[in-house]
Design a protein around this motif. Structure first.
Motif, PDB file in Angstrom:
ATOM      1  N   LEU A  28       0.827  -1.205   0.000  1.00  0.00           N
ATOM      2  CA  LEU A  28       0.000   0.000   0.000  1.00  0.00           C
ATOM      3  C   LEU A  28       0.862   1.257   0.000  1.00  0.00           C
ATOM      4  N   ALA A  29       1.970   1.208   0.734  1.00  0.00           N
ATOM      5  CA  ALA A  29       2.881   2.358   0.766  1.00  0.00           C
ATOM      6  C   ALA A  29       3.488   2.592  -0.618  1.00  0.00           C
ATOM      7  N   GLN A  30       3.746   1.518  -1.365  1.00  0.00           N
ATOM      8  CA  GLN A  30       4.303   1.658  -2.713  1.00  0.00           C
ATOM      9  C   GLN A  30       3.285   2.251  -3.687  1.00  0.00           C
ATOM     10  N   VAL A  31       2.017   1.947  -3.449  1.00  0.00           N
ATOM     11  CA  VAL A  31       0.952   2.445  -4.324  1.00  0.00           C
ATOM     12  C   VAL A  31       0.611   3.896  -4.008  1.00  0.00           C
ATOM     13  N   ARG A  32       0.683   4.252  -2.729  1.00  0.00           N
ATOM     14  CA  ARG A  32       0.222   5.562  -2.281  1.00  0.00           C
ATOM     15  C   ARG A  32       0.949   6.687  -3.030  1.00  0.00           C
ATOM     16  N   GLY A  33       0.200   7.678  -3.423  1.00  0.00           N
ATOM     17  CA  GLY A  33       0.760   8.785  -4.187  1.00  0.00           C
ATOM     18  C   GLY A  33       0.561   8.649  -5.683  1.00  0.00           C
ATOM     19  N   SER A  34       0.076   7.499  -6.146  1.00  0.00           N
ATOM     20  CA  SER A  34      -0.223   7.337  -7.573  1.00  0.00           C
ATOM     21  C   SER A  34      -1.358   8.282  -7.965  1.00  0.00           C
ATOM     22  N   ARG A  35      -1.210   8.937  -9.096  1.00  0.00           N
ATOM     23  CA  ARG A  35      -2.291   9.806  -9.578  1.00  0.00           C
ATOM     24  C   ARG A  35      -3.461   8.990 -10.110  1.00  0.00           C
ATOM     25  N   VAL A  36      -3.144   7.846 -10.739  1.00  0.00           N
ATOM     26  CA  VAL A  36      -4.181   6.988 -11.323  1.00  0.00           C
ATOM     27  C   VAL A  36      -3.957   5.562 -10.844  1.00  0.00           C
ATOM     28  N   ILE A  37      -5.028   4.944 -10.337  1.00  0.00           N
ATOM     29  CA  ILE A  37      -4.964   3.557  -9.869  1.00  0.00           C
ATOM     30  C   ILE A  37      -6.036   2.744 -10.578  1.00  0.00           C
ATOM     31  N   VAL A  38      -5.645   1.576 -11.079  1.00  0.00           N
ATOM     32  CA  VAL A  38      -6.587   0.594 -11.615  1.00  0.00           C
ATOM     33  C   VAL A  38      -6.633  -0.575 -10.644  1.00  0.00           C
ATOM     34  N   LEU A  39      -7.846  -0.954 -10.245  1.00  0.00           N
ATOM     35  CA  LEU A  39      -8.016  -1.995  -9.230  1.00  0.00           C
ATOM     36  C   LEU A  39      -9.162  -2.906  -9.633  1.00  0.00           C
ATOM     37  N   ASN A  40      -9.017  -4.191  -9.318  1.00  0.00           N
ATOM     38  CA  ASN A  40     -10.082  -5.130  -9.664  1.00  0.00           C
ATOM     39  C   ASN A  40     -11.269  -5.000  -8.702  1.00  0.00           C
ATOM     40  N   ALA A  41     -12.456  -5.183  -9.260  1.00  0.00           N
ATOM     41  CA  ALA A  41     -13.695  -5.168  -8.460  1.00  0.00           C
ATOM     42  C   ALA A  41     -14.670  -6.122  -9.127  1.00  0.00           C
ATOM     43  N   LEU A  42     -14.700  -7.351  -8.639  1.00  0.00           N
ATOM     44  CA  LEU A  42     -15.388  -8.439  -9.333  1.00  0.00           C
ATOM     45  C   LEU A  42     -16.904  -8.303  -9.333  1.00  0.00           C
ATOM     46  N   ARG A  43     -17.464  -8.079  -8.138  1.00  0.00           N
ATOM     47  CA  ARG A  43     -18.917  -8.083  -7.973  1.00  0.00           C
ATOM     48  C   ARG A  43     -19.260  -7.367  -6.671  1.00  0.00           C
ATOM     49  N   HIS A  44     -20.525  -7.290  -6.330  1.00  0.00           N
ATOM     50  CA  HIS A  44     -20.919  -6.627  -5.076  1.00  0.00           C
ATOM     51  C   HIS A  44     -20.602  -7.502  -3.861  1.00  0.00           C
ATOM     52  N   GLU A  45     -20.851  -8.807  -3.981  1.00  0.00           N
ATOM     53  CA  GLU A  45     -20.677  -9.716  -2.851  1.00  0.00           C
ATOM     54  C   GLU A  45     -19.199 -10.061  -2.652  1.00  0.00           C
ATOM     55  N   LYS A  46     -18.849 -10.395  -1.420  1.00  0.00           N
ATOM     56  CA  LYS A  46     -17.475 -10.800  -1.089  1.00  0.00           C
ATOM     57  C   LYS A  46     -17.091 -12.027  -1.895  1.00  0.00           C
ATOM     58  N   HIS A  47     -15.818 -12.110  -2.268  1.00  0.00           N
ATOM     59  CA  HIS A  47     -15.308 -13.233  -3.062  1.00  0.00           C
ATOM     60  C   HIS A  47     -14.023 -13.737  -2.424  1.00  0.00           C
ATOM     61  N   ILE A  48     -13.710 -15.009  -2.651  1.00  0.00           N
ATOM     62  CA  ILE A  48     -12.558 -15.629  -1.990  1.00  0.00           C
ATOM     63  C   ILE A  48     -11.225 -15.095  -2.501  1.00  0.00           C
ATOM     64  N   SER A  49     -11.176 -14.586  -3.740  1.00  0.00           N
ATOM     65  CA  SER A  49      -9.868 -14.237  -4.305  1.00  0.00           C
ATOM     66  C   SER A  49      -9.823 -12.888  -5.017  1.00  0.00           C
ATOM     67  N   HIS A  50     -10.913 -12.152  -5.029  1.00  0.00           N
ATOM     68  CA  HIS A  50     -10.964 -10.842  -5.679  1.00  0.00           C
ATOM     69  C   HIS A  50     -11.595  -9.820  -4.748  1.00  0.00           C
ATOM     70  N   PHE A  51     -11.190  -8.568  -4.884  1.00  0.00           N
ATOM     71  CA  PHE A  51     -11.884  -7.500  -4.180  1.00  0.00           C
ATOM     72  C   PHE A  51     -13.323  -7.407  -4.692  1.00  0.00           C
ATOM     73  N   SER A  52     -14.246  -7.247  -3.768  1.00  0.00           N
ATOM     74  CA  SER A  52     -15.613  -6.901  -4.135  1.00  0.00           C
ATOM     75  C   SER A  52     -15.665  -5.399  -4.399  1.00  0.00           C
ATOM     76  N   LEU A  53     -16.778  -4.923  -4.932  1.00  0.00           N
ATOM     77  CA  LEU A  53     -16.904  -3.486  -5.176  1.00  0.00           C
ATOM     78  C   LEU A  53     -16.780  -2.687  -3.878  1.00  0.00           C
ATOM     79  N   PRO A  54     -17.485  -3.046  -2.793  1.00  0.00           N
ATOM     80  CA  PRO A  54     -17.310  -2.278  -1.555  1.00  0.00           C
ATOM     81  C   PRO A  54     -15.872  -2.291  -1.040  1.00  0.00           C
ATOM     82  N   GLU A  55     -15.188  -3.431  -1.145  1.00  0.00           N
ATOM     83  CA  GLU A  55     -13.799  -3.513  -0.679  1.00  0.00           C
ATOM     84  C   GLU A  55     -12.882  -2.644  -1.538  1.00  0.00           C
ATOM     85  N   ALA A  56     -13.086  -2.673  -2.843  1.00  0.00           N
ATOM     86  CA  ALA A  56     -12.256  -1.861  -3.734  1.00  0.00           C
ATOM     87  C   ALA A  56     -12.468  -0.370  -3.462  1.00  0.00           C
TER      88      ALA A  56
END
Length: 255
Positions: free
Chosen positions: A181-209
């Motif tokens: 997170l410290a390495q990411v912080r300060g980025s002007r643009v971030i692309v992050l995965n957001a699979l679905r609304h519900e929690k998932h075992i291996s991907h960020f959900s929309l609320p988590e993202a």
């Protein structure tokens, strides 16, 4: 730096075979999602992160006639299956294609594409040069372009995201260490995965993202690796914070 979203979908893509949900039946081009990948044009170099099963179609669609290197996040098939199609670039450029990946990922590629790495090669097979990424914290050069690896977990599988200048790309993840997170912080643009609304075992959900992006506070964020379970593009995007957008196939941004 110009970023093109080659694909923004999950391992099955959208629409999903045999599915008749409203998203899969949508006529909105933004709801048609090939397997996840991005093209980075920076410092005169053309670099693709992940070559999934739709690689050929994506490169033709975007008319990308120069490719200087492939960089992999991890070894899952939806990120590697298009490797054979680099042959056209071998022919065009008359050079081996550099492949940057962690040693574990390179070993998997050597197993799944054994004919590429055989001592006695069949005529016309792809020609590659493998460059191991040996540290998940130290900056390395991709054809002269600095890449900062970002360690993430895809359930229990270690994967890499990448920061290139002010741009950070993370897909197929549901956990980042404080160091990452410290390495990411300060980025002007971030692309992050957001699979679905519900929690998932291996991907960020929309609320988590969204929670993570609120903390990281980039100027602009884009969500990728989107499944048909998330909803229609225009409906979901209308609910997002002002600095967050859903990426879609073919979207180009300047960083």
């Amino acid at each position: 730096m110009q970023i093109t979203f080659l694909g923004t979908g999950t391992s099955q893509g959208v629409p999903v075979i045999g599915c008749h949900c409203p998203v899969c039946r949508s006529v909105d081009y933004r709801d048609k999602r090939l397997r996840v990948s991005v093209h980075v044009q920076v410092a005169g170099k053309s670099i693709v992160i992940d070559s999934g099963p739709d690689f050929r179609q994506q490169m033709l669609r975007e008319r990308i006639e120069q490719l200087d290197a492939l960089v992999f996040t991890h070894e899952h098939k939806d990120h590697t299956a298009g490797l054979d199609d680099i042959r056209s670039y071998n022919f065009l450029q008359q050079r081996d294609m550099p492949l940057y990946a962690e040693p574990r990922v390179l070993r998997q590629l050597q197993q799944e594409f054994a004919y590429i790495f055989a001592e006695e090669k069949y005529p016309g097979v792809p020609r590659v040069k493998t460059i191991p990424i040996t540290s998940d914290t130290e900056v390395f050069l991709v054809e002269g372009v600095p890449f900062q690896p970002i360690r993430a977990l895809h359930y229990r599988l270690p994967v890499l995201g990448y920061r290139i200048g002010d741009f950070t790309y993370i897909t197929d993840a549901n956990y980042l260490t404080e160091e990452a997170l410290a390495q990411v912080r300060g980025s002007r643009v971030i692309v992050l995965n957001a699979l679905r609304h519900e929690k998932h075992i291996s991907h960020f959900s929309l609320p988590e993202a969204l929670e993570l992006l609120e903390d990281l506070a980039p100027e602009q964020a884009y969500l990728t690796h989107i499944s048909h379970q998330l909803g229609k593009h225009h409906e979901v995007e209308a609910t997002l914070p002002d600095f967050v957008r859903l990426a879609y196939d073919g979207l180009q941004i300047e960083v």
